[in-house]
Design an enzyme around this catalytic site. Structure first.
Site, PDB file in Angstrom:
ATOM      1  N   LYS A 171       0.850  -1.209   0.000  1.00 14.07           N
ATOM      2  CA  LYS A 171       0.000   0.000   0.000  1.00 14.07           C
ATOM      3  C   LYS A 171       0.872   1.240   0.000  1.00 14.07           C
ATOM      4  CE  LYS A 171       0.725   1.405   4.458  1.00 14.07           C
ATOM      5  NZ  LYS A 171       1.592   2.504   4.807  1.00 14.07           N
ATOM      6  N   GLY A 217       4.125  -4.216   4.286  1.00 22.25           N
ATOM      7  CA  GLY A 217       4.564  -5.566   3.906  1.00 22.25           C
ATOM      8  C   GLY A 217       4.126  -6.617   4.923  1.00 22.25           C
ATOM      9  N   GLY A 218       4.402  -6.388   6.195  1.00 22.58           N
ATOM     10  CA  GLY A 218       4.043  -7.353   7.243  1.00 22.58           C
ATOM     11  C   GLY A 218       2.536  -7.508   7.344  1.00 22.58           C
ATOM     12  N   ASP A 228      -2.971  -1.762   9.523  1.00 21.33           N
ATOM     13  CA  ASP A 228      -3.065  -1.761   8.054  1.00 21.33           C
ATOM     14  C   ASP A 228      -3.618  -3.071   7.494  1.00 21.33           C
ATOM     15  OD1 ASP A 228      -1.949   0.765   7.876  1.00 21.33           O
ATOM     16  OD2 ASP A 228       0.097   0.008   7.618  1.00 21.33           O
TER      17      ASP A 228
HETATM   18  O1  C5P Z   1      -0.987  -1.336  14.226  1.00 18.98           O
HETATM   19  P1  C5P Z   1       0.446  -1.682  13.988  1.00 18.98           P
HETATM   20  O2  C5P Z   1       0.906  -2.817  14.867  1.00 18.98           O
HETATM   21  O3  C5P Z   1       0.788  -1.895  12.570  1.00 18.98           O
HETATM   22  O4  C5P Z   1       1.277  -0.407  14.458  1.00 18.98           O
HETATM   23  C1  C5P Z   1       2.661  -0.457  14.698  1.00 18.98           C
HETATM   24  C2  C5P Z   1       3.023   0.689  15.633  1.00 18.98           C
HETATM   25  O5  C5P Z   1       2.829   1.936  14.962  1.00 18.98           O
HETATM   26  C3  C5P Z   1       2.165   0.771  16.876  1.00 18.98           C
HETATM   27  O6  C5P Z   1       2.692   0.009  17.921  1.00 18.98           O
HETATM   28  C4  C5P Z   1       2.215   2.266  17.201  1.00 18.98           C
HETATM   29  O7  C5P Z   1       3.402   2.582  17.893  1.00 18.98           O
HETATM   30  C5  C5P Z   1       2.298   2.927  15.844  1.00 18.98           C
HETATM   31  N1  C5P Z   1       0.987   3.372  15.360  1.00 18.98           N
HETATM   32  C6  C5P Z   1       0.388   4.510  15.911  1.00 18.98           C
HETATM   33  N2  C5P Z   1      -0.817   4.942  15.446  1.00 18.98           N
HETATM   34  C7  C5P Z   1      -1.439   4.285  14.461  1.00 18.98           C
HETATM   35  C8  C5P Z   1      -0.870   3.135  13.871  1.00 18.98           C
HETATM   36  C9  C5P Z   1       0.351   2.706  14.340  1.00 18.98           C
HETATM   37  O8  C5P Z   1       0.949   5.126  16.824  1.00 18.98           O
HETATM   38  N3  C5P Z   1      -2.604   4.744  14.022  1.00 18.98           N
END
Ligand code: C5P
Length: 297
Positions: free
Chosen positions: A7, A101-102, A136
């Protein structure tokens, strides 16, 4: 096999952190034609494993922190499946590149395990499980163009026209998402409260189908933070702009730089210029939008 796209965040507005530490977002996602592939094989109950090949494979964890493993476990738990799974991932999407990617691998694992185990979860349930795995992941299931709210996990389709030509410039090494958000908070300080406002100009540009309008409307609140952590990206952006890209943006938390081209020939020109300039590790062309997770065999 299930393949899932990368994305690009065409627009990303970030609010002040919520009590749970996540940031409220108003984002517009576009899925682009750069794909990872995920295959699954049956394994004994409780046995969840993953192997990774391809681009940046050695940087992907193969323990329980792997997002594809987490997704498979959550699906198994939701449907009380007494089975394990052996997951193999082939990567093309840069690791920690700001391209989901993850998350894309997690979305693929959900679709693949749903088929393997015959759980027949349905779209709504898959989206719910996806949201528990990462912000995501729901978008990687649906693909196309979508507006993301909440922490990015609430997705709804965006009205859009056109197919867009992108050039992606990959950097050496990734940028951890959490560090980029933390840097943005540091840069903003604590004095003012930020709201994540829907990027209306960008949505209008997408509806118009005009790449020139879209190029001008690309906007990412995380970009200054990514540039602070990786100042060399400014040079990458400059080179793409010197070669006439209609707009440039760091995708998500970076460090991948994305350049919008007017057409395919223009994209080739920008890609060649970037490749020869030494300002990035590698370059790839992609088009968007493309569908989300898809079973291809
Ligand atoms: O949701 P995901 O595990 O992909 O997010 C990785 C990190 O990115 C979260 O632990 C957080 O620190 C940060 N994040 C955030 N606000 C978001 C999405 C991600 O602070 N809306």
């Amino acid at each position: 096999m299930v393949r899932t796209p990368a994305k690009v965040n065409l627009g990303l507005r970030v609010g002040s952190p919520r009590p749970d530490g996540y940031h409220p977002l108003a984002t517009v996602y576009q899925a682009v034609s750069l794909y990872d592939e995920v295959k699954v094989r049956p394994a004994p109950a409780g046995d969840f494993s993953v192997t990774v090949t391809g681009e940046g494979a050695d940087q992907v964890p193969t323990d329980d922190t792997n997002l594809a493993v987490q997704a498979a476990k959550r699906l198994a738990k939701t449907f009380t499946v007494h089975a394990g799974v052996a997951i193999s991932i082939h990567k093309t999407i840069a690791v920690e590149g700001g391209l989901a990617g993850g998350s894309s691998n997690a979305a693929a694992a959900l679709v693949a395990c749903d088929a393997l185990w015959g759980t027949d979860a349905g779209r709504e349930q898959l989206l719910r499980i996806a949201a528990q795995v990462g912000s995501d992941v729901p978008f990687c299931l649906v693909g196309g163009n979508a507006v993301g709210s909440g922490r990015g996990e609430e997705v709804s389709p965006a009205l859009a026209r056109g197919v867009y030509e992108w050039v992606l410039a990959f950097a050496d090494g990734g940028l951890p998402t959490a560090e980029v958000y933390a840097e943005l908070d540091r840069m903003r300080g604590t004095d003012s409260l930020h709201q994540a406002q829907t990027p209306l100009e960008l949505m209008g540009a997408l509806r118009s189908g005009d790449p020139f309008q879209l190029g001008m409307a690309l906007d990412n609140d995380l970009q200054p933070a990514a540039l602070r952590l990786r100042p060399s990206l400014a040079r990458t952006l400059d080179v793409g702009e010197e070669y006439g890209s209609l707009g440039s943006i760091i995708s998500g938390s970076g460090p991948t730089c994305c350049f919008l081209a007017a057409n395919e020939d223009h994209a080739v020109d920008i890609a060649v210029a970037l490749s020869g300039s030494g300002v990035c590790r590698s370059v790839q062309r992609a088009t968007g939008p493309v569908p989300g997770a898809q079973r291809v065999s």
